[in-house]
Design an enzyme around this catalytic site. Structure first.
Site, PDB file in Angstrom:
ATOM      1  N   CYS A   1      33.329  59.879  20.188  1.00  0.00           N
ATOM      2  CA  CYS A   1      32.333  60.703  20.879  1.00  0.00           C
ATOM      3  C   CYS A   1      31.310  59.764  21.525  1.00  0.00           C
ATOM      4  O   CYS A   1      31.626  58.587  21.761  1.00  0.00           O
ATOM      5  CB  CYS A   1      31.689  61.713  19.935  1.00  0.00           C
ATOM      6  SG  CYS A   1      30.798  60.991  18.543  1.00  0.00           S
TER       7      CYS A   1
ATOM      8  N   ASP B   1      28.446  68.627  22.690  1.00  0.00           N
ATOM      9  CA  ASP B   1      27.476  67.728  22.054  1.00  0.00           C
ATOM     10  C   ASP B   1      26.395  68.574  21.366  1.00  0.00           C
ATOM     11  O   ASP B   1      25.667  69.313  22.037  1.00  0.00           O
ATOM     12  CB  ASP B   1      26.872  66.849  23.163  1.00  0.00           C
ATOM     13  CG  ASP B   1      25.821  65.882  22.654  1.00  0.00           C
ATOM     14  OD1 ASP B   1      25.443  65.974  21.467  1.00  0.00           O
ATOM     15  OD2 ASP B   1      25.378  65.046  23.458  1.00  0.00           O
TER      16      ASP B   1
ATOM     17  N   CYS C   1      27.621  62.341  15.204  1.00  0.00           N
ATOM     18  CA  CYS C   1      27.826  63.791  14.998  1.00  0.00           C
ATOM     19  C   CYS C   1      29.315  64.150  15.028  1.00  0.00           C
ATOM     20  O   CYS C   1      29.955  64.308  13.983  1.00  0.00           O
ATOM     21  CB  CYS C   1      27.063  64.601  16.042  1.00  0.00           C
ATOM     22  SG  CYS C   1      25.268  64.417  15.945  1.00  0.00           S
ATOM     23  N   ARG C   2      29.871  64.304  16.224  1.00  0.00           N
ATOM     24  CA  ARG C   2      31.209  64.898  16.338  1.00  0.00           C
ATOM     25  C   ARG C   2      32.326  64.033  15.787  1.00  0.00           C
ATOM     26  O   ARG C   2      33.162  64.508  15.014  1.00  0.00           O
ATOM     27  CB  ARG C   2      31.484  65.234  17.820  1.00  0.00           C
ATOM     28  CG  ARG C   2      30.578  66.305  18.362  1.00  0.00           C
ATOM     29  CD  ARG C   2      30.606  66.363  19.874  1.00  0.00           C
ATOM     30  NE  ARG C   2      29.969  65.184  20.468  1.00  0.00           N
ATOM     31  CZ  ARG C   2      29.916  64.914  21.753  1.00  0.00           C
ATOM     32  NH1 ARG C   2      30.496  65.751  22.607  1.00  0.00           N
ATOM     33  NH2 ARG C   2      29.305  63.842  22.205  1.00  0.00           N
ATOM     34  N   SER C   3      32.376  62.752  16.193  1.00  0.00           N
ATOM     35  CA  SER C   3      33.513  61.941  15.718  1.00  0.00           C
ATOM     36  C   SER C   3      33.437  61.617  14.224  1.00  0.00           C
ATOM     37  O   SER C   3      34.480  61.600  13.558  1.00  0.00           O
ATOM     38  CB  SER C   3      33.734  60.696  16.584  1.00  0.00           C
ATOM     39  OG  SER C   3      32.627  59.825  16.576  1.00  0.00           O
TER      40      SER C   3
ATOM     41  N   ASN D   1      28.669  58.522  17.950  1.00  0.00           N
ATOM     42  CA  ASN D   1      29.352  58.275  16.665  1.00  0.00           C
ATOM     43  C   ASN D   1      28.452  58.622  15.472  1.00  0.00           C
ATOM     44  O   ASN D   1      28.524  57.996  14.426  1.00  0.00           O
ATOM     45  CB  ASN D   1      29.870  56.828  16.562  1.00  0.00           C
ATOM     46  CG  ASN D   1      30.845  56.597  15.405  1.00  0.00           C
ATOM     47  OD1 ASN D   1      30.900  55.523  14.837  1.00  0.00           O
ATOM     48  ND2 ASN D   1      31.620  57.599  15.030  1.00  0.00           N
TER      49      ASN D   1
HETATM   50  P1  4NP Z   1      27.695  62.517  19.094  1.00  0.00           P
HETATM   51  O1  4NP Z   1      26.253  63.170  19.380  1.00  0.00           O
HETATM   52  O2  4NP Z   1      28.160  61.915  20.394  1.00  0.00           O
HETATM   53  O3  4NP Z   1      28.519  63.692  18.685  1.00  0.00           O
HETATM   54  O4  4NP Z   1      27.485  61.505  17.997  1.00  0.00           O
HETATM   55  C1  4NP Z   1      25.207  62.487  19.979  1.00  0.00           C
HETATM   56  C2  4NP Z   1      24.414  61.638  19.229  1.00  0.00           C
HETATM   57  C3  4NP Z   1      23.353  60.977  19.822  1.00  0.00           C
HETATM   58  C4  4NP Z   1      23.086  61.151  21.164  1.00  0.00           C
HETATM   59  C5  4NP Z   1      23.891  61.986  21.919  1.00  0.00           C
HETATM   60  C6  4NP Z   1      24.955  62.662  21.324  1.00  0.00           C
HETATM   61  N1  4NP Z   1      21.974  60.470  21.769  1.00  0.00           N
HETATM   62  O5  4NP Z   1      21.742  60.687  22.962  1.00  0.00           O
HETATM   63  O6  4NP Z   1      21.278  59.709  21.099  1.00  0.00           O
END
Ligand code: 4NP
Length: 154
Positions: A8, A125, A13-15, A11
């Protein structure tokens, strides 16, 4: 040994949720020959634990998220993993763009292509939204991981 990498953006949340769900399902079914990991296309959160909100929503469904964030490494990861599953269109484009050789692009798929119940093209996201976003992530991820499990058991 088969190997799957979930990717993702951050790294956190989703992954990591996909890694946690897949790892738990494999363990539950006694499958020990599959390597599972996750990574982010950005370096924003390198070294961080999974987001507390994501951890809480996963724990409520019986999954512990223990990974630390790392950045996707095109040289190592394209070599090491058989399947690279991206969470949204932006992750998909970024990972494909980083492929060191044209033929390695065949390893990259959208995670949502594995889903059976959820007819979606992205795992949205959840980072800047509320609890329902994290629940939706868990719903989509459980759906896709269940189908991956079925394939691995065949
Ligand atoms: P992820 O979520 O891609 O599912 O881990 C996010 C975590 C942090 C951010 C964006 C999405 N950020 O912009 O910091």
């Amino acid at each position: 040994m088969k190997s799957i990498l979930f990717v993702c953006l951050g790294n956190i949340c989703r992954s990591p949720a996909a890694e946690g769900v897949m790892t738990t399902l494999l363990k539950k079914h006694g499958i020990t020959n599959v390597l599972v990991d996750s990574a982010g296309t950005s370096a924003y959160h390198v070294g961080d634990m999974a987001d507390m909100r994501m951890k809480d929503h996963a724990r409520l469904r019986g999954y512990e998220l223990n990974s630390l964030a790392r950045r996707f490494d095109p040289m190592d990861d394209f070599k090491k993993f058989d399947l690279i599953l991206t969470m949204d269109q932006s992750n998909y484009n970024n990972v494909l763009r980083l492929a060191p050789q044209e033929e390695l692009k065949a390893k990259v798929q959208r995670f949502t292509d594995w889903c059976k119940i959820h007819e979606v093209s992205e795992v949205p996201d959840p980072y800047s939204g509320g609890a329902e976003g994290f629940e939706l992530v868990m719903d989509i991820i459980e759906d896709g991981c269940q189908q991956i499990l079925i394939k691995l058991r065949d």
